[in-house]
Design a protein around this motif. Structure first.
Motif, PDB file in Angstrom:
ATOM      1  N   ILE A   1       0.836  -1.207   0.000  1.00 56.35           N
ATOM      2  CA  ILE A   1       0.000   0.000   0.000  1.00 56.35           C
ATOM      3  C   ILE A   1       0.874   1.262   0.000  1.00 56.35           C
ATOM      4  N   THR A   2       1.917   1.238   0.814  1.00 57.80           N
ATOM      5  CA  THR A   2       2.796   2.414   0.900  1.00 57.80           C
ATOM      6  C   THR A   2       3.404   2.710  -0.464  1.00 57.80           C
ATOM      7  N   ASP A   3       3.888   1.671  -1.122  1.00 50.24           N
ATOM      8  CA  ASP A   3       4.486   1.862  -2.454  1.00 50.24           C
ATOM      9  C   ASP A   3       3.438   2.386  -3.435  1.00 50.24           C
ATOM     10  N   GLN A   4       2.237   1.805  -3.383  1.00 52.22           N
ATOM     11  CA  GLN A   4       1.179   2.230  -4.323  1.00 52.22           C
ATOM     12  C   GLN A   4       0.837   3.710  -4.111  1.00 52.22           C
ATOM     13  N   ILE A   5       0.676   4.093  -2.846  1.00 45.66           N
ATOM     14  CA  ILE A   5       0.267   5.483  -2.576  1.00 45.66           C
ATOM     15  C   ILE A   5       1.398   6.454  -2.892  1.00 45.66           C
ATOM     16  N   ALA A   6       2.620   6.103  -2.499  1.00 44.07           N
ATOM     17  CA  ALA A   6       3.761   6.995  -2.777  1.00 44.07           C
ATOM     18  C   ALA A   6       3.887   7.224  -4.287  1.00 44.07           C
ATOM     19  N   LYS A   7       3.670   6.165  -5.063  1.00 38.28           N
ATOM     20  CA  LYS A   7       3.794   6.280  -6.520  1.00 38.28           C
ATOM     21  C   LYS A   7       2.648   7.129  -7.078  1.00 38.28           C
ATOM     22  N   LYS A   8       1.428   6.802  -6.666  1.00 40.42           N
ATOM     23  CA  LYS A   8       0.245   7.476  -7.219  1.00 40.42           C
ATOM     24  C   LYS A   8       0.286   8.985  -6.958  1.00 40.42           C
ATOM     25  N   TYR A   9       0.706   9.367  -5.740  1.00 35.16           N
ATOM     26  CA  TYR A   9       0.658  10.793  -5.387  1.00 35.16           C
ATOM     27  C   TYR A   9       2.049  11.454  -5.420  1.00 35.16           C
ATOM     28  N   LYS A  10       2.984  10.734  -5.996  1.00 35.42           N
ATOM     29  CA  LYS A  10       4.353  11.265  -6.146  1.00 35.42           C
ATOM     30  C   LYS A  10       4.901  11.806  -4.808  1.00 35.42           C
ATOM     31  N   VAL A  11       4.823  10.950  -3.783  1.00 36.94           N
ATOM     32  CA  VAL A  11       5.286  11.363  -2.454  1.00 36.94           C
ATOM     33  C   VAL A  11       6.795  11.098  -2.357  1.00 36.94           C
ATOM     34  N   GLU A  12       7.486  12.122  -1.910  1.00 30.67           N
ATOM     35  CA  GLU A  12       8.953  12.093  -1.890  1.00 30.67           C
ATOM     36  C   GLU A  12       9.516  10.986  -0.983  1.00 30.67           C
ATOM     37  N   LYS A  13       8.995  10.915   0.265  1.00 31.97           N
ATOM     38  CA  LYS A  13       9.586   9.982   1.247  1.00 31.97           C
ATOM     39  C   LYS A  13       8.548   8.958   1.701  1.00 31.97           C
ATOM     40  N   LYS A  14       8.952   7.685   1.698  1.00 31.92           N
ATOM     41  CA  LYS A  14       8.027   6.657   2.175  1.00 31.92           C
ATOM     42  C   LYS A  14       8.726   5.782   3.221  1.00 31.92           C
ATOM     43  N   PHE A  15       7.945   5.312   4.185  1.00 30.85           N
ATOM     44  CA  PHE A  15       8.479   4.509   5.294  1.00 30.85           C
ATOM     45  C   PHE A  15       7.547   3.334   5.556  1.00 30.85           C
ATOM     46  N   TYR A  16       8.144   2.208   5.967  1.00 33.33           N
ATOM     47  CA  TYR A  16       7.347   1.013   6.258  1.00 33.33           C
ATOM     48  C   TYR A  16       7.325   0.706   7.762  1.00 33.33           C
ATOM     49  N   ASP A  17       7.968   1.573   8.515  1.00 35.29           N
ATOM     50  CA  ASP A  17       8.064   1.314   9.951  1.00 35.29           C
ATOM     51  C   ASP A  17       7.991   2.649  10.688  1.00 35.29           C
TER      52      ASP A  17
END
Ligand SMILES: NC(=O)c1ccc[n+]([C@@H]2O[C@H](COP(=O)([O-])OP(=O)(O)OC[C@H]3O[C@@H](n4cnc5c(N)ncnc54)[C@H](O)[C@@H]3O)[C@@H](O)[C@H]2O)c1
Length: 413
Positions: free
Chosen positions: A38-54
């Motif tokens: 989900i994090t990867d999907q959302i970061a990609k869709k909304y072009k979010v600069e920083k993503k974290f899984y923890d």
């Protein structure tokens, strides 16, 4: 202005979508969810600069934005708000319930006051046109002084089974008691409408129906193997029900499979193996399927709230009785009837979007919060700050205590 979001489930992703559609001057710069897909999907869709899984990495990275949205699960909100404050965030939007432990809510509020931090709770109903209209009519004095409110939340048999038998909110020790998870909005509304201190409550209710002893003869443990005709058949609810019967369940592929855009095969596989394919009479649920709460407010004002699993549709019905008139409404069609005792009756439409739940409340909450954090909100008197939530959260948890004590009348505080 930059915003970070932790918790990218149904609510968090909904808020990100609303920001991207309606708040062009807000940028989502960091997201975190323990679900990597989900994090990867959302970061990609909304072009979010920083993503974290923890969460450790997310909060370990310091203050990433001007403001933060906390949309994780019920028992995580307090921890995530405190970590946000530790990291220097001073503008927080947090999902409801803040916590089923009142002392935690009070301690967070104290911390927020000391550090001048704005914490707003997602009591979305207050932001909908329908509920705003009720408040406006009351405030104008059109129906005189409010003496009684009868309010009912009809959860809908399919929605109840989804969330409270098979889903996230089925075990109160992991999340919250059902009256808190589902109805803290309703108590927020009642507190807002009555605008007086609640003095005492009494409550009855229980888990009567969704129990093993009510399992039909011949039913299987999983719907996929079951031949019994049943309104809770997961295959029908999630896969085959025709569009005219479509409920939000038909759009819940993500909840079933943990990712967006799942195929039919993936959803069926989730029903074969996951929680949402289980027989509703043989789950590990422990929360109530119906409950009633009676309340006494200052000045002898009384209110009652009923929540029930046993309705065909999901909607709330409200009857506000004043000394000069009454308001009767339901948020299924968003119509309000105002009857003045020595006068005419009037029916008011509120442009409620039928079948989409409280979507206009969600949108207006986010629009208002985005204006608030930018210092552009003209009037914040109805903003659902944490300080406004604590009194209604107290009513809820005292009511739950009363229910557990067989309906004993308990004073608030
Ligand atoms: N305001 C409303 O009207 C409304 C409606 C429904 C639910 N809620 C509340 O909103 C909250 C979220 O509900 P939801 O339906 O989105 O649930 P959800 O389960 O779909 O989303 C929660 C997300 O948080 C993630 N998460 C959990 N722990 C985490 C952690 N430690 N770090 C990072 N991510 C973590 C999960 O992976 C999940 O994606 C709940 O508290 C719920 O009670 C509010």
């Amino acid at each position: 202005m930059k915003v970070a979001v932790i918790g990218l489930g149904q609510r968090g992703s909904n808020y990100i979508r609303i920001i991207s559609l309606f708040c062009k001057d807000i940028e989502i710069v960091a997201v975190c969810d323990k679900n990597k897909v989900i994090t990867d999907q959302i970061a990609k869709k909304y072009k979010v600069e920083k993503k974290f899984y923890d969460e450790k990495d997310f909060f370990g990275a310091g203050k990433l934005a001007d403001a933060i949205i906390v949309a994780t699960q019920d028992r995580d909100h307090i921890r995530h708000c405190n970590l946000a404050i530790d990291n220097g965030y001073d503008k927080i939007l947090v999902e409801k319930p803040v916590s089923p432990i009142i002392e935690e809510c009070v301690a967070l509020q104290k911390r927020a006051e000391e550090k001048n931090i704005s914490i707003v709770v997602c009591h979305v109903l207050r932001y909908s046109k329908y509920y705003k209209k009720i408040k406006e009519i009351i405030q104008k004095g059109i129906i005189g002084d409010v003496m009684t409110i009868n309010h009912t939340e009809n959860v809908g048999y399919f929605h109840y089974a989804h969330s409270y038998v098979r889903g996230n909110w089925r075990d109160s020790s992991v999340t919250s008691p059902m009256i808190m998870a589902k109805c803290c909005h309703d108590f927020d509304l009642l507190q807002w409408f009555i605008d007086k201190k609640c003095l005492a409550v009494s409550s009855f209710g229980g888990l009567s129906y969704f129990r093993k002893e009510n399992m039909p003869k011949g039913a299987a443990d999983r719907c996929i193997d079951c031949k019994v005709e049943c309104p809770y058949n997961a295959m029908e609810l999630y896969i085959t029900d025709p569009l005219h019967k479509a409920t939000f369940l038909r759009f819940s592929g993500r909840i079933l499979t943990g990712k967006s855009g799942s195929t039919k095969e993936e959803r069926i596989e989730a029903l074969e193996n996951g929680n949402y394919g289980r027989c509703v009479y043989k789950s590990d649920n422990n929360v109530v399927d119906h409950q009633i709460v009676n309340m006494l407010f200052e000045g002898g004002v009384t209110a009652s709230h009923t929540v029930t699993a046993f309705s065909k549709n999901f909607y709330r019905r409200t009857h506000v009785c004043g000394t000069k008139g009454e308001i009767i409404g339901n948020d299924l069609d968003g119509k309000l009837t105002v009857n003045i005792f020595k006068g005419k009756s009037k029916t008011i439409g509120t442009k409620w979007i039928k079948g989409l739940g409280h979507i206009d409340g969600d949108i207006n909450l986010i629009k208002d919060w985005c204006k608030l954090i930018q210092g552009k909100l003209e009037d914040d008197k109805d903003v659902t700050y944490l300080s406004h939530t604590i009194p209604s959260h107290k009513i809820v948890m005292t009511a739950e205590e009363s229910r557990l004590q067989g309906g004993k009348v308990l004073d608030i505080d």
